[in-house]
Design an enzyme around this catalytic site. Structure first.
Site, mmCIF file in Angstrom:
data_model
loop_
_atom_site.group_PDB
_atom_site.id
_atom_site.type_symbol
_atom_site.label_atom_id
_atom_site.label_comp_id
_atom_site.label_asym_id
_atom_site.label_seq_id
_atom_site.Cartn_x
_atom_site.Cartn_y
_atom_site.Cartn_z
ATOM 1 N N GLU A 86 -47.572 -26.519 1.921
ATOM 2 C CA GLU A 86 -46.501 -27.519 1.880
ATOM 3 C C GLU A 86 -46.558 -28.415 0.651
ATOM 4 O O GLU A 86 -45.606 -29.136 0.355
ATOM 5 C CB GLU A 86 -46.552 -28.371 3.151
ATOM 6 C CG GLU A 86 -46.152 -27.586 4.399
ATOM 7 C CD GLU A 86 -46.221 -28.413 5.666
ATOM 8 O OE1 GLU A 86 -46.933 -29.432 5.673
ATOM 9 O OE2 GLU A 86 -45.573 -28.030 6.646
ATOM 10 N N GLU A 117 -64.765 -14.478 11.407
ATOM 11 C CA GLU A 117 -65.386 -15.785 11.193
ATOM 12 C C GLU A 117 -66.906 -15.741 11.315
ATOM 13 O O GLU A 117 -67.596 -16.692 10.958
ATOM 14 C CB GLU A 117 -64.831 -16.818 12.170
ATOM 15 C CG GLU A 117 -65.226 -16.617 13.614
ATOM 16 C CD GLU A 117 -64.700 -17.735 14.494
ATOM 17 O OE1 GLU A 117 -65.538 -18.433 15.087
ATOM 18 O OE2 GLU A 117 -63.469 -17.913 14.571
#
Length: 276
Positions: A86, A117
């Protein structure tokens, strides 16, 4: 109700303070979730000194050409990518200033990638693909503070003289041990036990907002309180930019819009007419 916080065990994995959730009405569930969410803001407020310490260092590094990397897995990784994605349209900077990495790569944004992960070497490997250097900053995001992908990335970054920070929701974690600046927002057990997409995720989003918004302001990407460098990617933003020019320079709407589209940003219009 279980009010016991585990000390050795993870707070984010401890039992909810509420039980028999399936027996509650919709209104009761909403009220209880909201009551838990109220605990997030005080927890984030406690971390402001650490956020300040980190941002001050990031600003100086980015001014010299450094970048900010977010590294996370699951919800934490997605929030880092959301924040990074953004920044360019909001502040008119390149996509190479704030970069979000998630365990498992871009496919993990929408769908969990099994065991990604758990690989402690992969985070640093992902960072190396960007030719990371000593001007950069790596911020690891992990509610548990125990995610190998994130810990490995911070450990190696630190070994290589790179500034490291972390955002976590457990105190005294291994992740914090590998961060130069540890931001620990202790929001307590989740409403649904272990569901860190809730309060933990909310706290992380707030902190990420604080880091990058302050960074962009200090880099001169805001004038007054306006996003004068925003990209004109839709009509709503063109209209917003037009209003800014009208208010700043006193031009009518047609002239303001025309100048905005010619110059490409509010800031470029203001710069052009400040000289006249």
């Amino acid at each position: 109700m279980n009010h016991i916080f585990m000390t050795k065990e993870s707070i984010t994995e401890s039992d909810s303070l509420y039980n028999n959730l399936e027996e509650k009405s919709v209104r009761e569930l909403l009220e209880c979730i909201h009551d838990e969410d109220r605990k997030v803001l005080p927890a984030v407020h406690q971390t402001i000194p650490q956020i300040e310490e980190l941002v001050l260092q990031i600003v100086e590094r980015v001014k010299k050409g450094g970048r900010l990397f977010y590294v996370g897995a699951g919800t934490s990784g997605r929030l880092g990518i959301l924040d990074a994605s953004e920044i360019p349209p909001t502040y008119g900077v390149g996509y190479d200033i704030v970069i979000g990495l998630i365990a498992g790569g871009d496919q993990a944004i929408r769908k969990a990638v099994e065991a990604a992960e758990d690989n402690e070497e992969l985070g640093w490997k992902d960072l190396q693909s960007f030719n990371i250097n000593e001007l950069d900053t790596v911020v690891g995001i992990a509610a548990s503070g125990r995610t190998p992908y994130v810990i490995g990335a911070l450990r190696e970054a630190r070994k290589n003289g790179i500034l490291t920070g972390c955002i976590t929701n457990n105190p005294n974690s291994e992740l914090a041990d590998n961060a130069d600046v540890a931001i620990e927002a202790i929001v307590g057990p989740e409403f649904v036990s272990g569901s860190t997409r809730m309060k933990s995720g909310t706290s992380q989003k707030l902190i990420l907002n604080m880091i990058t918004t302050t960074l962009m302001i200090k880099l001169g990407r805001v004038k007054g309180n306006r996003m004068v460098n925003m990209q004109l990617t839709n009509e709503k933003l063109v209209q917003r930019g037009t209003r800014m020019i009208m208010e700043e320079l006193g031009f009518d709407e047609d002239k303001s819009r025309r100048l905005l589209l010619i110059h490409g940003s509010v800031n470029k219009v203001l710069e052009a007419y400040d000289k006249n």
